[in-house]
Scaffold this motif. Structure first.
Motif, short mmCIF file in Angstrom:
data_model
loop_
_atom_site.label_atom_id
_atom_site.label_comp_id
_atom_site.label_asym_id
_atom_site.label_seq_id
_atom_site.Cartn_x
_atom_site.Cartn_y
_atom_site.Cartn_z
N VAL A 99 0.84 -1.20 0.00
CA VAL A 99 0.00 0.00 0.00
C VAL A 99 0.88 1.25 0.00
CG1 VAL A 99 -1.62 1.37 1.36
CG2 VAL A 99 -2.01 -1.08 1.06
N LYS A 100 1.92 1.25 0.82
CA LYS A 100 2.84 2.40 0.87
C LYS A 100 3.51 2.61 -0.48
CE LYS A 100 3.92 1.94 5.81
NZ LYS A 100 4.98 1.59 6.80
N ARG A 101 3.95 1.52 -1.11
CA ARG A 101 4.62 1.64 -2.41
C ARG A 101 3.67 2.14 -3.49
NH1 ARG A 101 5.65 -3.55 -3.93
NH2 ARG A 101 7.01 -2.83 -5.63
N LEU A 102 2.43 1.68 -3.46
CA LEU A 102 1.44 2.16 -4.42
C LEU A 102 1.18 3.65 -4.24
CD1 LEU A 102 -1.06 -0.84 -4.22
CD2 LEU A 102 -0.03 -0.02 -6.35
N GLN A 103 1.05 4.09 -2.99
CA GLN A 103 0.78 5.50 -2.73
C GLN A 103 1.97 6.39 -3.06
OE1 GLN A 103 -0.54 5.14 1.39
NE2 GLN A 103 -2.70 5.35 0.77
N GLU A 104 3.17 5.84 -2.97
CA GLU A 104 4.36 6.61 -3.34
C GLU A 104 4.48 6.79 -4.85
OE1 GLU A 104 7.58 4.45 -1.62
OE2 GLU A 104 7.17 5.15 0.44
N LYS A 105 4.04 5.79 -5.62
CA LYS A 105 4.20 5.84 -7.07
C LYS A 105 3.02 6.48 -7.78
CE LYS A 105 5.33 3.06 -11.13
NZ LYS A 105 5.67 1.72 -11.67
N TYR A 106 1.81 6.30 -7.26
CA TYR A 106 0.60 6.78 -7.94
C TYR A 106 -0.15 7.79 -7.07
CZ TYR A 106 1.62 2.67 -10.78
OH TYR A 106 2.24 1.74 -11.58
N GLU A 107 -0.84 8.70 -7.75
CA GLU A 107 -1.54 9.78 -7.04
C GLU A 107 -2.78 9.31 -6.29
OE1 GLU A 107 -2.26 13.59 -8.89
OE2 GLU A 107 -0.81 13.07 -10.46
N ASN A 108 -3.62 8.56 -6.97
CA ASN A 108 -4.95 8.26 -6.43
C ASN A 108 -5.04 6.81 -5.99
OD1 ASN A 108 -6.12 10.94 -7.21
ND2 ASN A 108 -5.62 10.21 -9.26
N VAL A 109 -4.65 6.56 -4.74
CA VAL A 109 -4.65 5.20 -4.19
C VAL A 109 -5.39 5.21 -2.85
CG1 VAL A 109 -3.27 3.26 -3.38
CG2 VAL A 109 -2.45 4.65 -5.30
N ILE A 110 -6.37 4.33 -2.70
CA ILE A 110 -7.11 4.22 -1.45
C ILE A 110 -7.05 2.78 -0.94
CG2 ILE A 110 -9.43 4.30 -0.41
CD1 ILE A 110 -10.02 6.69 -2.15
N PRO A 111 -6.47 2.56 0.25
CA PRO A 111 -6.48 1.21 0.83
C PRO A 111 -7.89 0.82 1.22
CG PRO A 111 -5.60 2.79 2.40
CD PRO A 111 -5.80 3.54 1.11
N ALA A 112 -8.24 -0.44 1.04
CA ALA A 112 -9.61 -0.87 1.30
C ALA A 112 -9.66 -2.33 1.69
CB ALA A 112 -10.49 -0.63 0.07
N SER A 113 -10.77 -2.68 2.32
CA SER A 113 -11.10 -4.08 2.59
C SER A 113 -12.57 -4.25 2.26
CB SER A 113 -10.82 -4.46 4.04
OG SER A 113 -11.30 -5.77 4.30
N ALA A 114 -12.84 -4.67 1.03
CA ALA A 114 -14.23 -4.82 0.58
C ALA A 114 -14.97 -5.88 1.38
CB ALA A 114 -14.26 -5.16 -0.91
N GLU A 115 -14.28 -6.94 1.76
CA GLU A 115 -14.92 -8.00 2.54
C GLU A 115 -15.32 -7.48 3.92
OE1 GLU A 115 -12.78 -11.62 2.77
OE2 GLU A 115 -13.16 -12.17 0.67
N SER A 116 -14.51 -6.62 4.50
CA SER A 116 -14.85 -6.04 5.80
C SER A 116 -16.07 -5.16 5.69
CB SER A 116 -13.67 -5.24 6.35
OG SER A 116 -12.56 -6.08 6.61
N GLU A 117 -16.13 -4.34 4.61
CA GLU A 117 -17.29 -3.48 4.40
C GLU A 117 -18.55 -4.31 4.23
OE1 GLU A 117 -19.69 -0.01 3.49
OE2 GLU A 117 -17.82 -0.35 4.59
N LEU A 118 -18.44 -5.38 3.47
CA LEU A 118 -19.59 -6.25 3.24
C LEU A 118 -20.07 -6.88 4.55
CD1 LEU A 118 -21.30 -7.13 0.83
CD2 LEU A 118 -19.78 -9.09 0.54
N ALA A 119 -19.13 -7.30 5.39
CA ALA A 119 -19.48 -7.90 6.68
C ALA A 119 -20.16 -6.89 7.59
CB ALA A 119 -18.23 -8.45 7.36
N LEU A 120 -19.66 -5.66 7.60
CA LEU A 120 -20.25 -4.63 8.46
C LEU A 120 -21.65 -4.23 7.98
CD1 LEU A 120 -17.17 -2.29 9.08
CD2 LEU A 120 -18.17 -3.95 10.65
N VAL A 121 -21.81 -4.10 6.68
CA VAL A 121 -23.11 -3.73 6.12
C VAL A 121 -24.15 -4.81 6.44
CG1 VAL A 121 -24.41 -3.39 3.98
CG2 VAL A 121 -22.23 -2.23 4.31
N LYS A 122 -23.76 -6.07 6.29
CA LYS A 122 -24.70 -7.16 6.58
C LYS A 122 -25.02 -7.24 8.07
CE LYS A 122 -23.78 -10.11 2.58
NZ LYS A 122 -23.31 -11.43 2.11
N ALA A 123 -24.03 -6.99 8.91
CA ALA A 123 -24.27 -7.01 10.35
C ALA A 123 -25.21 -5.87 10.75
CB ALA A 123 -22.94 -6.89 11.10
N ALA A 124 -25.05 -4.72 10.08
CA ALA A 124 -25.94 -3.59 10.35
C ALA A 124 -27.36 -3.89 9.89
CB ALA A 124 -25.41 -2.34 9.67
N GLU A 125 -27.48 -4.54 8.73
CA GLU A 125 -28.80 -4.92 8.21
C GLU A 125 -29.51 -5.89 9.16
OE1 GLU A 125 -28.11 -6.48 4.31
OE2 GLU A 125 -28.72 -4.62 3.34
#
Length: 395
Positions: free
Chosen positions: A234-260
């Motif tokens: 993630v650090k190397r990607l952010q150093e080389k490219y301008e628009n980089v966002i670290p993410a965990s899509a599986e975590s978001e999916l788990a949280l959304v389902k738990a909220a539902e």
């Protein structure tokens, strides 16, 4: 509705990102080409709704308002994974590229953990360099555009010389079907010093690479950022490219389902969640939630999914949100709906531009505009600002 393409090689979490962003149920599996046909669904970008500061109750029509956050719909397209040689028709390349024709921007999902090779096959975590995947995708799309121009290049040059036509317009005729404007072409041309008729293949490819970045900007989502092998990448990607966002899509999916399910209080983009009733959670669920809190939310501030959606619209595409109303005194439409619409429009747009976005007839009969907050007329060259509430006065 704006269309955003969710791209990347197979098995990097594109469908998980798509599911968590749109609450759709696209098939997810650990093998290439899980997504065969383009899946389309509505996601939302978020901004502050003026209703909170104005202390009024809004009645949204084209969007939603949740606790003072206006949620504005955009369309996500989740397409088949791309593999090397796609521009030559390998894998599902032609279908992939065709599905992305009308995308205004790309969200490029990268496996930041390095646990999938260039073909999307599972490998030992950390054994593949995710930085290679960024350049690979740009190369495939650039070479696809090159193939479109190259096959008719000589004929196009002769036509421009014979008819004394600006060659930029001829290129535009060839590429307009994939959402590339004449202005994009003229801007990209400035990067190549030689004239069109003297271009070699490398000049054409360099021009198209620049054109792609201008016309179809790309946001890099460093997915699987919670895995141990991802942090350095993630650090190397952010150093080389301008628009980089670290993410965990599986975590978001788990949280959304738990909220539902009513297990937690959580809204996409939040930096934390609240457990409603600990007694309802199994030990496995508690362990999963603790993992997400420690390795995702505390580390990166969010799961990255909502942040990515907002970034591609507001940062890459440079859009703002304007609230048009008919009655500037009551801030409502003709039916009494307060702050009914939230419109995404380009930064730098003027009131007349907004009128045309609302409807062609309104644009053509435009007279002037009113700032609903001050109930004062704004000049025709006024640059709209995000959060403006504007009433269009027509003939």
């Amino acid at each position: 509705m704006l269309q955003i393409g969710v791209t990347g090689k197979p098995n990097v979490g594109k469908s998980s990102f798509f599911n968590s962003a749109t609450l759709s149920q696209v098939e997810v599996a650990s093998y290439p080409f899980t997504t065969i046909d383009a899946n389309k669904a509505v996601a939302y970008v978020t901004t502050k709704c003026p209703c909170t500061k104005l202390e009024i109750i809004c009645n949204p029509r084209n969007s939603k308002c949740v606790d003072g956050t206006r949620m504005i719909p955009v369309e996500l397209i989740d397409v088949a994974g791309l593999v090397p040689g796609a521009h030559e028709g390998r894998g599902l390349g032609n279908k992939f590229l065709d599905d992305l024709r009308q995308s205004g921007a790309f969200i490029h999902i990268i496996d930041a953990s390095g646990s999938t090779d260039e073909e999307g096959r599972p490998v030992d975590a950390g054994s593949h360099d995710p930085l290679e995947d960024v350049d690979f995708l740009e190369h495939e799309i650039t070479m696809w555009l090159f193939g479109i121009l190259k096959k008719n290049w000589s004929r196009l040059i002769r036509k421009a010389q014979a008819e004394k036509v600006d060659f930029a317009r001829i290129i535009h005729d060839q590429l307009s079907g994939i959402g590339i404007s004449l202005e994009d072409i003229l801007e990209a041309k400035r990067s190549i010093p030689t004239e069109y008729h003297a271009w070699e293949d490398k000049d054409m490819q360099e021009f198209l690479a620049v054109l792609l970045r201008i016309a179809k900007p790309m946001l890099i989502v460093a997915n699987k950022a919670d895995l141990p092998t991802a942090e350095e990448n993630v650090k190397r990607l952010q150093e080389k490219y301008e628009n980089v966002i670290p993410a965990s899509a599986e975590s978001e999916l788990a949280l959304v389902k738990a909220a539902e399910a009513g297990l937690i209080n959580y809204t996409s983009g939040d930096s934390d969640f609240e457990i409603v009733d600990p007694e309802k959670l199994s030990d496995a669920q508690k362990k999963a939630l603790n993992y997400i809190k420690e390795h995702v939310l505390n580390k990166y501030g969010s799961t990255g999914v909502q942040e990515a959606l907002n970034a591609v619209i507001f940062d890459l595409l440079k859009m703002i949100v304007v609230f048009p109303v008919e009655d500037e005194h009551k801030m409502c439409d003709g039916k009494g709906n307060v702050l009914p619409d939230a419109i995404l429009i380009r930064t730098g747009s003027k009131p007349r531009d907004l009128a045309y976005v609302i409807h062609t007839d309104i644009g053509e009969s435009f007279m002037h505009a009113m700032d609903a907050r001050s109930c004062m007329r704004v000049s025709s060259d006024y640059e709209l600002k995000s959060g403006d509430i504007i009433s269009i006065i027509c003939r």
